[in-house]
Design a protein around this motif. Structure first.
Motif, short mmCIF file in Angstrom:
data_model
loop_
_atom_site.label_atom_id
_atom_site.label_comp_id
_atom_site.label_asym_id
_atom_site.label_seq_id
_atom_site.Cartn_x
_atom_site.Cartn_y
_atom_site.Cartn_z
N UNK A 4 2.89 0.36 -10.79
CA UNK A 4 1.67 0.55 -9.99
C UNK A 4 0.67 -0.56 -10.28
N UNK A 5 0.54 -0.95 -11.52
CA UNK A 5 -0.39 -2.02 -11.88
C UNK A 5 0.02 -3.34 -11.24
N UNK A 6 1.33 -3.62 -11.21
CA UNK A 6 1.81 -4.84 -10.60
C UNK A 6 1.51 -4.86 -9.09
N UNK A 44 0.84 -1.21 0.00
CA UNK A 44 0.00 0.00 0.00
C UNK A 44 0.87 1.25 0.00
N UNK A 45 1.97 1.20 0.78
CA UNK A 45 2.90 2.34 0.79
C UNK A 45 3.52 2.53 -0.59
N UNK A 46 3.92 1.41 -1.25
CA UNK A 46 4.47 1.50 -2.61
C UNK A 46 3.42 2.03 -3.59
N UNK A 75 -0.83 -3.17 -7.53
CA UNK A 75 -2.27 -3.28 -7.33
C UNK A 75 -2.75 -4.72 -7.55
N UNK A 76 -2.14 -5.41 -8.49
CA UNK A 76 -2.48 -6.82 -8.71
C UNK A 76 -2.10 -7.66 -7.50
N UNK A 77 -0.90 -7.39 -6.95
CA UNK A 77 -0.46 -8.12 -5.75
C UNK A 77 -1.41 -7.86 -4.58
N UNK A 78 -1.83 -6.61 -4.43
CA UNK A 78 -2.75 -6.28 -3.35
C UNK A 78 -4.10 -6.99 -3.52
N UNK A 79 -4.56 -7.05 -4.76
CA UNK A 79 -5.83 -7.76 -5.02
C UNK A 79 -5.71 -9.23 -4.67
N UNK A 80 -4.58 -9.84 -5.07
CA UNK A 80 -4.36 -11.26 -4.74
C UNK A 80 -4.26 -11.46 -3.23
N UNK A 108 6.34 3.89 -17.12
CA UNK A 108 7.07 2.88 -16.35
C UNK A 108 6.51 2.76 -14.93
N UNK A 109 6.26 3.93 -14.33
CA UNK A 109 5.70 3.92 -12.97
C UNK A 109 4.30 3.33 -12.98
N UNK A 110 3.54 3.61 -14.03
CA UNK A 110 2.18 3.07 -14.14
C UNK A 110 2.21 1.54 -14.21
N UNK A 111 3.21 0.99 -14.92
CA UNK A 111 3.35 -0.46 -14.98
C UNK A 111 3.65 -1.04 -13.60
#
Length: 224
Positions: A108-110, A51-53, A112-117, A103-106
């Protein structure tokens, strides 16, 4: 064992199968619950880092996008003034910040995916934890019930009860004998009272006869 590997094992675990194979189900379920609770703590700690990241990447993305938009406006201004070279330089800066934002958006997507999992795994793990706690409570209740029933059966079949009941009957018989003695005394006393009453009546009759005889003698004496 890594956190994610252990968490996956727990989430996918068949609690009934684990308990069936266990020599001490109560101990196993307690260890399972402990493992789940510790894993949930680690998940929350790991989720806090992600979440901090996520917040950091969001700020960076916003910053890079603002810079890219700013350089785009500068390029447009330069072209409006006929300064093509300056506009080209501005577009190059804009492209640099756009690439950084992408690059940062990519990243961020990773994240957010980890957080969802993590959220999905946490939800399933909490469900398993609730199931384990329910089984622990059920096992504890069954054990307590069985222990009490076993104790009751042991007492029920104990020779102490038979001996106690036999002694109780002996005491009861002794009390019956004492009560019989009391009733016998009462009956004897009533008979004595009846005898005494009858004798008294006869003595009274005899005494009255004597008095009447003496009274007649006195009347005869003084009449002469």
């Amino acid at each position: 064992m890594g956190m994610f590997s252990r968490m996956t094992d727990i989430v996918q675990a068949n609690l009934n199968a684990m308990l069936d194979k266990a020599e001490d189900p109560e101990k196993v379920i307690r260890l399972i619950i402990q493992e789940m609770e510790e894993t949930l703590v680690e998940i929350r700690s790991e989720a806090a880092k992600y979440i901090a990241q996520q917040k950091l990447f969001q700020r960076q993305q916003e910053k890079f996008q603002l810079e890219a938009d700013s350089w785009m406006k500068k390029a447009e201004l330069a072209m409006s003034k006929g300064k093509e070279d300056l506009a080209r330089s501005a577009l190059q800066e804009k492209q640099k910040y756009s690439e950084q934002a992408t690059a940062v958006n990519d990243q961020l997507a990773q994240v957010e995916e980890l957080l969802t999992n993590l959220q999905d795994d946490t939800s399933r793990l909490q469900s398993k934890l609730s199931e384990a706690r329910s089984k622990q409570k059920a096992l504890a209740n069954r054990k307590q019930s069985a222990t009490v029933r076993l104790k009751a059966k042991a007492v029920e079949h104990s020779n102490k009860i038979e001996n106690a009941m036999a002694r109780f009957e002996q005491y009861e018989q002794r009390i019956d004998n004492l009560e019989a003695q009391v009733e016998a005394y009462d009956l004897t006393a009533r008979n004595d009272d009846n005898d005494t009453s009858l004798n008294a009546q006869f003595r009274e009759l005899t005494a009255n006869d004597d008095i009447d005889k003496e009274l007649a003698e006195l009347k005869q004496k003084y009449a002469a």
